[in-house]
Design an enzyme around this catalytic site. Sequence first.
Site, PDB file in Angstrom:
ATOM      1  N   ASP B 106       0.823  -1.207  -0.014  1.00  0.00           N
ATOM      2  CA  ASP B 106       0.119  -0.095   0.112  1.00  0.00           C
ATOM      3  C   ASP B 106       0.915   1.245  -0.031  1.00  0.00           C
ATOM      4  O   ASP B 106       2.227   1.139  -0.160  1.00  0.00           O
ATOM      5  CB  ASP B 106      -0.806  -0.123   1.276  1.00  0.00           C
ATOM      6  CG  ASP B 106      -2.017   0.746   0.969  1.00  0.00           C
ATOM      7  OD1 ASP B 106      -1.972   1.961   0.784  1.00  0.00           O
ATOM      8  OD2 ASP B 106      -3.250   0.402   1.258  1.00  0.00           O
ATOM      9  N   SER B 269       5.610   6.548 -21.588  1.00  0.00           N
ATOM     10  CA  SER B 269       6.867   5.923 -21.923  1.00  0.00           C
ATOM     11  C   SER B 269       6.457   4.574 -21.620  1.00  0.00           C
ATOM     12  O   SER B 269       7.030   3.464 -22.657  1.00  0.00           O
ATOM     13  CB  SER B 269       7.892   6.319 -20.735  1.00  0.00           C
ATOM     14  OG  SER B 269       8.221   7.604 -21.104  1.00  0.00           O
ATOM     15  N   ARG B 451      -7.130  36.763 -25.820  1.00  0.00           N
ATOM     16  CA  ARG B 451      -7.695  35.870 -25.081  1.00  0.00           C
ATOM     17  C   ARG B 451      -8.696  36.555 -23.931  1.00  0.00           C
ATOM     18  O   ARG B 451      -8.601  37.671 -23.700  1.00  0.00           O
ATOM     19  CB  ARG B 451      -6.553  35.024 -24.363  1.00  0.00           C
ATOM     20  CG  ARG B 451      -5.947  35.652 -23.435  1.00  0.00           C
ATOM     21  CD  ARG B 451      -4.654  34.727 -22.623  1.00  0.00           C
ATOM     22  NE  ARG B 451      -4.980  33.879 -21.861  1.00  0.00           N
ATOM     23  CZ  ARG B 451      -4.445  33.225 -21.120  1.00  0.00           C
ATOM     24  NH1 ARG B 451      -2.986  33.701 -21.049  1.00  0.00           N
ATOM     25  NH2 ARG B 451      -4.677  32.337 -20.285  1.00  0.00           N
TER      26      ARG B 451
HETATM   27  C1  HEM Z   1       9.214  23.393 -24.927  1.00  0.00           C
HETATM   28  C2  HEM Z   1       8.414  23.701 -23.873  1.00  0.00           C
HETATM   29  C3  HEM Z   1       7.582  24.797 -23.431  1.00  0.00           C
HETATM   30  C4  HEM Z   1       8.032  26.249 -23.720  1.00  0.00           C
HETATM   31  C5  HEM Z   1       9.268  26.822 -24.258  1.00  0.00           C
HETATM   32  C6  HEM Z   1       7.063  26.926 -23.211  1.00  0.00           C
HETATM   33  C7  HEM Z   1       6.882  28.254 -23.406  1.00  0.00           C
HETATM   34  C8  HEM Z   1       5.533  29.099 -22.754  1.00  0.00           C
HETATM   35  C9  HEM Z   1       5.911  30.573 -22.822  1.00  0.00           C
HETATM   36  C10 HEM Z   1       6.912  31.561 -23.257  1.00  0.00           C
HETATM   37  C11 HEM Z   1       4.561  30.838 -22.558  1.00  0.00           C
HETATM   38  C12 HEM Z   1       3.997  32.322 -22.112  1.00  0.00           C
HETATM   39  C13 HEM Z   1       3.205  32.843 -23.422  1.00  0.00           C
HETATM   40  C14 HEM Z   1       2.536  34.201 -22.991  1.00  0.00           C
HETATM   41  O1  HEM Z   1       1.757  34.167 -22.270  1.00  0.00           O
HETATM   42  O2  HEM Z   1       3.107  35.117 -23.913  1.00  0.00           O
HETATM   43  C15 HEM Z   1       3.925  29.861 -22.188  1.00  0.00           C
HETATM   44  C16 HEM Z   1       2.457  29.746 -21.809  1.00  0.00           C
HETATM   45  C17 HEM Z   1       1.880  28.670 -21.164  1.00  0.00           C
HETATM   46  N1  HEM Z   1       2.570  27.514 -21.176  1.00  0.00           N
HETATM   47 FE1  HEM Z   1       4.086  26.679 -22.002  1.00  0.00          FE
HETATM   48  N2  HEM Z   1       5.921  26.088 -22.719  1.00  0.00           N
HETATM   49  C18 HEM Z   1       6.371  24.869 -22.893  1.00  0.00           C
HETATM   50  C19 HEM Z   1       5.810  23.838 -22.375  1.00  0.00           C
HETATM   51  C20 HEM Z   1       4.533  23.747 -21.741  1.00  0.00           C
HETATM   52  C21 HEM Z   1       4.198  22.628 -21.039  1.00  0.00           C
HETATM   53  C22 HEM Z   1       4.686  21.301 -21.164  1.00  0.00           C
HETATM   54  C23 HEM Z   1       2.784  23.173 -20.314  1.00  0.00           C
HETATM   55  C24 HEM Z   1       2.032  22.253 -19.462  1.00  0.00           C
HETATM   56  C25 HEM Z   1       1.785  21.016 -19.609  1.00  0.00           C
HETATM   57  C26 HEM Z   1       2.503  24.562 -20.702  1.00  0.00           C
HETATM   58  C27 HEM Z   1       1.956  25.179 -20.335  1.00  0.00           C
HETATM   59  C28 HEM Z   1       1.817  26.477 -20.579  1.00  0.00           C
HETATM   60  C29 HEM Z   1       0.402  27.360 -19.881  1.00  0.00           C
HETATM   61  C30 HEM Z   1      -0.816  26.750 -19.100  1.00  0.00           C
HETATM   62  C31 HEM Z   1       0.634  28.541 -20.250  1.00  0.00           C
HETATM   63  C32 HEM Z   1      -0.233  29.875 -20.360  1.00  0.00           C
HETATM   64  C33 HEM Z   1      -0.580  30.209 -18.768  1.00  0.00           C
HETATM   65  C34 HEM Z   1      -1.331  31.474 -19.055  1.00  0.00           C
HETATM   66  O3  HEM Z   1      -0.973  32.552 -19.450  1.00  0.00           O
HETATM   67  O4  HEM Z   1      -2.697  31.314 -18.570  1.00  0.00           O
HETATM   68  N3  HEM Z   1       3.761  24.811 -21.541  1.00  0.00           N
HETATM   69  N4  HEM Z   1       4.572  28.635 -22.492  1.00  0.00           N
END
Ligand code: HEM
Lengths: 382, 528
Positions: B106, B269, B451
């Site tokens: 568990d 994976s 948005r």
């Molecule tokens: C290669 C990997 C990633 C990069 C380089 C990246 C980069 C970014 C960047 C720069 C933003 C900001 C954009 C903006 O507001 O102008 C963003 C927003 C976001 N990313 Fe990523 N991201 C990556 C992967 C992920 C992953 C794996 C997740 C979640 C599973 C994720 C979830 C989010 C979320 C939720 C936001 C928006 C948050 C909000 O303003 O409500 N991202 N990402």
Amino acid sequence: MAYFKKVLTKFIFVIPFLFSSIAFSESSDYNMKVGVTEVSESIFELHMLIFWICVGIGVIVFSIMFWSLWKYRKSKGAVAADFDDNLGLEIGWTVAATLVLIWMAVPATQVMVEAYDDAEGEINILITGHQWKWHYEYLEDEVGYFSNLSTSQEEINGDVPKGEFYLREVDEPLVIPTNTRIRFLITGNDVIHSWWVPDFAVKQDAIPGFINTAWTNVPEPGIFRGACTELCGIKHAFMPVVVRAVEREEFDAFIAQKVTLAEAERLLTSKNWTKEELMERGEAFYATNCAACHQAGGQGIPPVFPALQGSQVAMNDSARHIEILMEGVQGSAMAAFGESYSEIDIASVITYTRQAWDNDTNGDGVIVTPQDIVAYKNRIDL
Amino acid sequence: MSTVVESHDHGHHGPAKGLSRWLFTTNHKDIGTLYLWFSFIMLFIGGSMAMVIRAELFQPGLQIVQPEFFNQMTTNHGLIMVFGVIMPAFVGLANWMLPMQIGAPDMALPRLNNLSFWLLPMAFGILISTLFMPEGGPNFGWTFYAPLSTTYAPSTVNFFIFSVHVMGVSSILGSINIITTIFNMRAPGMTLMKMPLFVWSWLITAYLLIAVMPVLAGVVTMMLMDINFGTSFFNAAGGGDPVLFQHVFWFFGHPEVYIMILPAFGIVSHIIETFSRKPIFGYSSMVYAMASIAILSFVVWAHHMFTVGMPLAGELFFMYSTMLIAIPTGVKVFNWVATMFRGSITFETPMLFSIAFVALFTIGGFSGIMLAIVPADFQYHDTYFVVAHFHYVLVPGALFGIIAGAYYWLPKWTGNMYDETLGKLHFWLTFISVNVTFFPMHFVGLAGMPRRYPDYALQFADFNALISVGAFMFGLTQLLFLFIVIKCIKSGKQAKPEVWEGAGELGLEWTLTSPPPYHSFSIQPQVK
Ligand code: HEM
Ligand SMILES: [Cu+2]
């Protein structure tokens, strides 16, 4: 249903294009705006470069993946090999990924340095985000004005057809001269807003207590439309940005006229206003600045936005009424209008709301004049 | 050791009867089941909110809801999906699978386990109840930027703050339990570098949670003080700093987005190696990649704040650090592809979802890199392009990972095979509708639609209609998933212990009967 069908049939044809790069070619409705300034063009090119690099990587990775899925499917009798690492390969693709990132980072840094510059402008404009409108002030000439959405509520509610610039039009756009370095000083009055004009590639948060800077230099006359991009409350979608770029002479004439108007307004403050004059002006002011929350009929949207019709303050307490308009109400959406509007505007809207919707017959119907507001301000200064 | 465990093994220690089985249970499987059903119910609640949003956005103009309610919908949709669906689902999977994968009877701290689950319905009960209060629920976005969420918030924000605190406590307790279990209850011979990748992914995730949930608690407490006790942490008029809010929030927020994807990496994976009939390629680089993603995730937070007015050096630092994360992320994708390469591949439903995960998560990674490029982000930020990005990583990313895991382990849990034909149908409908919904968001975003808008200009109308159609299709399709799950619980072909051909070699969970005994491993297995 007909609408539904129209849209659907349209998309049957569009879908193949969506997924192809045609959608990403220049001058398309689906892609980033190229814009009109040098900076916006550099940013567009940077965006396309990064996009194509990603497409390239995608094509390579996805072809290997889908080819493997096809080639090594069990139904065709594939037998699994038995390897689970390969140091050379792993180092190889880590290095390759790093190199590609450097390839992206170099131009990104160059464009960033180009875009980032907070030196003074030839013309400096203070932009203040309010719930839910923009205020523009020309710092050299000390004149300013509000810019409100001009799309009607009927259009929004669908009672009349929507115009071409639905939600992208304002009563008074920001006017700037072409071929001039303009610096924007951007701040917020209540909550955080964000001032965005895609054609200039300027997006800067308007934060209370901070003054951010951005700049542009527009080579050709035109009208450029943008939006507020930071959630700022109920009317976040209803405070667009419109900028009109004009030749220098036209701009100078525009400013001269604004300066004259401001002078006239100052003179008017001391004039003796009649009830009718105040009412007329107050009604117009109410419609643009108050009705969004307190509603055209004064009924408000309780409990968030209290009703003014039948309100004790609006009927029987003119002193508190003035105070609220001048100072706002802490902890609520009611702003301190006194900071941003003339004595005449404040006096007339108070007078209007004390008379409208039977508040005068049910209450004292007191008339508040611009002089009263001046007196209030002087009292505070003591 | 084994004698101690054996004293438990007398059979008359099964589940209690009726409701008390669920209220007082300390059994990892029962609690796992509770978590999974909770998250499933929340998926439909949060999903209905998304349907309201998409119905309003089907056409320009205000038709169905007013902006005030629209903002409550976007806010609660985000909060529920993040804290009420993705996170609890992963914890549910952890509860079910970690003891079975490491050869334990568990979880290490069973009563704590019960508490950390039952806090959740409380937290969400409070949150959702605010929607029925006269002033309405939270309406300031799931990122709740001050001062919109403090000075300008409805007074129900206090309920919101309390509910976030309760969620935080639940997550922290859950993480403590997971870390303790992994470190203390592994079968003899299972060294750290022999742990299944799902176990590794959760170990790292649990550390992330313990590190950042207190930061979230801190930021909401500062809000509480500002609202009720006259402090001015975020109130500029009192000498406070609204940008401080964003720094603190995103210091929590960015690790949080990895909390929502790392366990999915683990699940996928396992599935890819199972259905490729070939061990995962580069096991140790998978582990190191997850660890480096977790560490890097603490130094990239301000990439959400490129437009708040940071100095040039700050903008560049956060751009470079964000781009760096793409390297370990890329390594993981390459490893999955290399696992498929020269395998012997079949396409059962879990595999279909996992393949789609790899492809579509990668697309989300690409848009992530584009967003990391600061000057370009000036144009993307707070538009639908960002919405497209995070939905690609969260829906075909995190959610597909969870669905894939559910299909993969359902026969183990229930002892019945699910209906493969319906599963495939579910996959294809989901796959199509997810792309119809989220792909066009890239285009409306680039074309300039911000948005969190309840209404928009006419040039965005066609895409929005298409997006709404996709969204409704996606929502409806998930009812099919519900049906498949219930059907599988009730009936289905009897599942063998190893369930999937050759899986017996891949993990301890496949050596147990299907369904497994109430206490998973009463005698610790020996790992070679
Ligand atoms: C290669 C990997 C990633 C990069 C380089 C990246 C980069 C970014 C960047 C720069 C933003 C900001 C954009 C903006 O507001 O102008 C963003 C927003 C976001 N990313 Fe990523 N991201 C990556 C992967 C992920 C992953 C794996 C997740 C979640 C599973 C994720 C979830 C989010 C979320 C939720 C936001 C928006 C948050 C909000 O303003 O409500 N991202 N990402
Ligand atoms: Cu992030």
